[in-house]
Write an enzyme that holds these catalytic residues in place. Structure first.
Site, PDB file in Angstrom:
ATOM      1  N   LEU A  15      -2.938  45.281  90.650  1.00  0.00           N
ATOM      2  CA  LEU A  15      -2.247  45.777  91.383  1.00  0.00           C
ATOM      3  C   LEU A  15      -0.148  45.495  91.594  1.00  0.00           C
ATOM      4  O   LEU A  15       0.473  46.450  91.494  1.00  0.00           O
ATOM      5  CB  LEU A  15      -1.567  45.965  93.029  1.00  0.00           C
ATOM      6  N   ASP A  60       5.091  30.552  89.634  1.00  0.00           N
ATOM      7  CA  ASP A  60       4.519  29.540  89.747  1.00  0.00           C
ATOM      8  C   ASP A  60       4.734  29.570  90.946  1.00  0.00           C
ATOM      9  O   ASP A  60       5.037  29.040  91.658  1.00  0.00           O
ATOM     10  CB  ASP A  60       3.619  28.536  89.276  1.00  0.00           C
ATOM     11  N   ASN A  87       2.915  39.671  95.929  1.00  0.00           N
ATOM     12  CA  ASN A  87       2.307  40.181  95.955  1.00  0.00           C
ATOM     13  C   ASN A  87       1.277  39.106  94.940  1.00  0.00           C
ATOM     14  O   ASN A  87      -0.486  39.323  95.302  1.00  0.00           O
ATOM     15  CB  ASN A  87       2.400  41.366  94.552  1.00  0.00           C
ATOM     16  N   TYR A 163     -10.377  34.644 102.180  1.00  0.00           N
ATOM     17  CA  TYR A 163      -9.462  35.329 102.335  1.00  0.00           C
ATOM     18  C   TYR A 163      -9.283  35.969 102.674  1.00  0.00           C
ATOM     19  O   TYR A 163      -8.053  36.346 103.039  1.00  0.00           O
ATOM     20  CB  TYR A 163      -9.854  36.514 100.730  1.00  0.00           C
ATOM     21  N   LYS A 167      -4.840  36.190 104.698  1.00  0.00           N
ATOM     22  CA  LYS A 167      -4.227  37.132 105.598  1.00  0.00           C
ATOM     23  C   LYS A 167      -3.650  38.048 106.479  1.00  0.00           C
ATOM     24  O   LYS A 167      -3.247  38.518 106.942  1.00  0.00           O
ATOM     25  CB  LYS A 167      -4.991  39.293 104.611  1.00  0.00           C
TER      26      LYS A 167
END
Length: 238
Positions: A15, A60, A87, A163, A167
């Site tokens: 992405l 990083d 991102n 994850y 988010k």
């Protein structure tokens, strides 16, 4: 017309890479930021060979020194930043919640939560020099209570702590930054289930479709939204 200056983290593939391409083709000067120097330089060189204004910068998100050095390079090269796209992300462990050791979550939180904080705060001085600063957090619908509790998705998302939790945290970071930074547009986006390395390329969307929301929010005008969550069809539920 003043050229829009953008930086995309985690941009040597997936992405991030596609976001760089689309913004550069729209006339932006783009800093392709990645921790893998070889891959980042190769990606930037490919764009440059195509006549696009793309420059690699080593970054990083888990390293304060690396992030500071990247901000210094952007300052020396461009003097300001108009669009910051957070991102970079990793998937994290897929073990069941009851079987997950807290230490297994440290890396995913370091990258997906502390990384965007680290990067955003380091680049705020350069964003404040922009006439129209924008920050885009690349989040996911799996971090929303609305999605994971929707009966139609029951059984399709195996329960895991890493994850989805990061988010969900990123969504709250978005709202908090938007609340403080009234002079900036700060939004989160859901790319949708896109074929990338993160999911073993099992997603049904192309990376172009997955970056529709990123590009739309990143290029919105000064009267655009802030503190919102969007997918490629428009506003999305938290």
């Amino acid at each position: 017309m003043t050229t829009t200056i953008a930086l995309v983290t985690g941009a040597n593939k997936g992405l991030g890479h596609e976001t760089v391409r689309r913004l550069a083709e729209a006339g932006c000067q783009v800093f392709l930021a990645a921790r893998d120097t070889a891959r980042g330089e190769a990606a930037a060189a490919e764009f440059s060979a195509a006549g696009l204004d793309v420059r690699f910068v080593a970054l990083d998100v888990t390293s304060g020194a690396s992030v500071t050095a990247a901000a210094d390079i952007v300052k020396a090269t461009a003097g300001r930043l108009d669009v910051l796209i957070n991102n970079a992300a990793i998937g994290g462990p897929r073990t069941a919640p009851s079987e997950t050791d807290p230490d297994e979550l440290r890396d995913v939180f370091e990258t997906n939560v502390f990384g965007p904080i680290r990067v955003t705060n380091a680049f705020l001085p350069l964003l404040r020099l922009s006439d129209h600063p924008r920050i885009v957090m690349v989040s996911s619908s799996v971090g929303t209570i609305a999605m994971v509790t929707d009966p139609k998705w029951s059984g399709l998302l195996p329960p895991a702590l890493g994850y989805p939790s990061t988010k969900a945290a990123l969504n709250m970071l978005t709202v908090m930054y938007a609340s403080e930074l009234g002079e900036m547009k700060v939004n989160a986006i859901d790319p949708g289930y896109t074929a990338t390395d993160l999911n073993g390329h099992s997603g049904f969307q192309t990376v172009t479709e997955g970056t529709d929301a990123v590009v739309a929010v990143a290029t919105a005008g000064a009267d655009g939204p802030t503190g919102g969550f969007f997918d490629r069809t428009g506003a999305a539920p938290w």
